[in-house]
Design an enzyme around this catalytic site. Structure first.
Site, PDB file in Angstrom:
ATOM      1  N   ALA A 252     -29.655  -8.567  21.043  1.00  0.00           N
ATOM      2  CA  ALA A 252     -30.181  -7.706  22.108  1.00  0.00           C
ATOM      3  C   ALA A 252     -29.233  -7.535  23.283  1.00  0.00           C
ATOM      4  CB  ALA A 252     -31.525  -8.261  22.584  1.00  0.00           C
ATOM      5  N   ALA A 253     -28.842  -8.630  23.929  1.00  0.00           N
ATOM      6  CA  ALA A 253     -28.016  -8.516  25.137  1.00  0.00           C
ATOM      7  C   ALA A 253     -26.638  -7.975  24.803  1.00  0.00           C
ATOM      8  CB  ALA A 253     -27.906  -9.868  25.835  1.00  0.00           C
TER       9      ALA A 253
ATOM     10  N   ARG B 155     -21.645   4.463  26.511  1.00  0.00           N
ATOM     11  CA  ARG B 155     -22.158   5.692  27.136  1.00  0.00           C
ATOM     12  C   ARG B 155     -21.336   6.078  28.366  1.00  0.00           C
ATOM     13  NH1 ARG B 155     -27.165   2.801  26.558  1.00  0.00           N
ATOM     14  NH2 ARG B 155     -28.295   3.496  24.682  1.00  0.00           N
TER      15      ARG B 155
ATOM     16  N   GLU C 126     -20.470 -11.018  15.532  1.00  0.00           N
ATOM     17  CA  GLU C 126     -21.791 -11.579  15.225  1.00  0.00           C
ATOM     18  C   GLU C 126     -21.664 -12.456  13.982  1.00  0.00           C
ATOM     19  OE1 GLU C 126     -25.297 -12.960  14.553  1.00  0.00           O
ATOM     20  OE2 GLU C 126     -24.897 -11.867  16.407  1.00  0.00           O
TER      21      GLU C 126
ATOM     22  N   CYS D 197     -38.696 -11.759  17.938  1.00  0.00           N
ATOM     23  CA  CYS D 197     -40.126 -11.979  18.229  1.00  0.00           C
ATOM     24  C   CYS D 197     -41.010 -11.575  17.055  1.00  0.00           C
ATOM     25  CB  CYS D 197     -40.531 -11.184  19.467  1.00  0.00           C
ATOM     26  SG  CYS D 197     -39.631 -11.641  20.966  1.00  0.00           S
TER      27      CYS D 197
ATOM     28  N   TYR E   9     -61.293   1.553  36.143  1.00  0.00           N
ATOM     29  CA  TYR E   9     -62.575   1.005  35.693  1.00  0.00           C
ATOM     30  C   TYR E   9     -63.345   2.019  34.872  1.00  0.00           C
ATOM     31  CZ  TYR E   9     -67.585   0.354  35.702  1.00  0.00           C
ATOM     32  OH  TYR E   9     -68.892   0.279  35.301  1.00  0.00           O
TER      33      TYR E   9
END
Length: 460
Positions: free
Chosen positions: A13-14, A24, A37, A47, A433
């Site tokens: 992720a990071a 970009r 990696e 997760c 509500y």
């Protein structure tokens, strides 16, 4: 013009958010990006692993947000199954080893370096802890290894060591796969990320699912059979048979490389950075994700919190700064949400022990309310616990345990904590509500009203 060289250690992720954001902002001719990696997967949702193991979602491909090929198509030189083994900061280079190519080693130079090495499961030094059949669950590779063990196992007994978020989620996943599950937890209640009185509610739900939870017990080792595989987990006074063992004792920052290179670490072992996510004392090194400590806006201290939400934000900020822009990460309030079966579990801010450690005086209140108007079908009970600072009434923390509609209510408290609101100010929040969604007084506001009274009484 020679392109500036950016090297990224870690492809989840990071790291890859930083790479994508930097790309970009900077063209390939201006910035050459190389990322390493060591695993088989990149840009994935760790997760989601418990839900993959439990068969609720497909994997591993469904958990991957962007493949290595997609990153490479954007002029990011992503080298999979390549482990960084050394940081040479004086010469501006990293040593790497190719894990699937005979261990070939080489050096790669950098002008800017990003450390996104993540975290590793806590694995205490106990007899048998490294035996086959004992699994930590942090990466998709870990998830696949666990599934391979489950599919090859003829038995149906599982022991989960630790009842934190991962331990509880993995226990449920194993129940779904038809295993007899025992959870061993050294604390008095599961979910040490909650105060014990709230953790007791989680324990009740685990028992209702058929999960045996042994509390207040410390694991002393893992026994192995004639085949060398794990066959039981031992404590000081008992032995629990196991065809598979899952470690759910949390994680620690993976900062071995950083520590060896002499980079600054905090109390928990995570890297220390400034608001721009630059490693303290370094001009050209950034760090983000599960390997760093972050600033706690409530306690005023650094903490290690391993969450994908933070990691993605860190990556965006690092990529912006590396790419020539400017961005900062102000800190966190410690928000997390999970579930066991249909019980939703959420917390934000400080627990009682955290507030004590920070030297704060506080009051606590707990209320039981319902997720919807009491007369509306499907209204379920919900417990909300709130901590407020003595005298000032500043909100310090909220814990919520309940059924459908309970967990995400913690976001109200997260916003209030970030804004530095008092519990009295919270009572005036204009929340949505309607009977299908909430009582007239939302449970969080009921807790805030009670906390306001407690603050006043404590002051008197």
């Amino acid at each position: 013009m020679t392109a500036e060289r950016l090297v990224i250690v870690g492809g989840d992720a990071a790291g890859m958010a930083a790479a994508s954001q930097a790309r970009r902002l900077r063209k390939p001719g201006e910035l050459a990006i190389t990322a390493f990696e060591r695993g088989h997967f990149t840009s994935y949702s760790a997760c989601g692993i418990p839900y993959w193991v439990g068969g609720e979602v497909d994997g591993p491909d469904a958990l991957i947000a962007r493949t290595a090929a997609e990153h490479r198509a954007r002029d990011i030189d992503l080298r999979m199954r390549t482990e960084v083994t050394e940081l040479d900061l004086d010469r501006g280079r990293v040593r790497t080893r190719e894990l699937d190519n005979g261990g070939r080693e080489s050096w790669t130079g950098f002008d800017k370096l990003v450390l996104a090495t993540g975290a590793r499961p806590r694995r205490p030094r106990l007899p048998g802890i490294d035996a086959p059949g004992v699994h930590g669950v942090q990466t998709l590779d870990d998830g696949q290894a666990l599934l391979d063990t489950l599919e090859a196992s003829a038995g149906r007994r599982a022991v989960v060591v630790g009842a934190g978020y991962i331990g509880v989620e993995m226990a449920e996943a194993l129940i779904r796969r038809g295993y007899q599950v025992t959870v061993l937890e050294r604390s008095a209640q599961p979910m040490s990320t909650l105060d014990p009185d709230m953790g007791a509610l989680v324990h009740e739900a685990m028992c209702a699912m058929g999960i045996e939870t042994v509390r207040g017990t410390a694991v002393t080792g893992v026994l192995t059979g004639a085949d060398g595989r794990a066959c039981a987990v031992t404590t000081e006074d008992a032995e629990y048979p196991a065809d598979v063992v899952v470690l759910g004792m949390g994680v620690r920052a993976e900062t071995t490389l950083a520590a060896t290179a002499g980079l600054p670490l905090g109390e928990s072992g995570g890297l220390l950075t400034d608001l721009a996510m630059r490693v303290r004392g370094q001009d050209h090194i950034w760090a983000g994700g599960d390997c760093v400590e972050v600033w706690d806006l409530v306690s005023g201290r650094t903490r290690h919190i391993a969450l994908g939400t933070h990691a993605n934000k860190h990556g965006q900020i690092i990529g912006t700064n590396v790419g020539g822009g400017y961005a900062t990460f102000p800190g966190v309030v410690g928000t997390a949400v999970s579930k066991v079966c249909d019980l939703e579990i959420a917390r934000t801010g400080l627990l009682e022990r955290h507030a004590d450690a920070a030297g704060l005086r506080f009051v606590t209140t707990t209320v039981e309310a319902t997720s919807r108007a009491g007369y509306y079908p499907g209204a379920r009970p919900m417990h909300v616990k709130m901590l407020a600072e003595h005298r000032t009434g500043r909100l310090l923390g909220v814990q919520i345990v309940g059924r459908e509609g309970a967990g995400k209510r913690v976001d109200i408290a997260a916003v209030a904590l970030t804004a530095g609101m008092t519990v009295e100010q919270m009572t005036a929040l204009d929340l949505g509500y309607a009977p299908p969604f909430s009582p007239v007084w939302d449970p969080v506001l009921v807790a805030a009203r009670k906390a306001t009274r407690a603050v006043r009484e404590a002051g008197d």
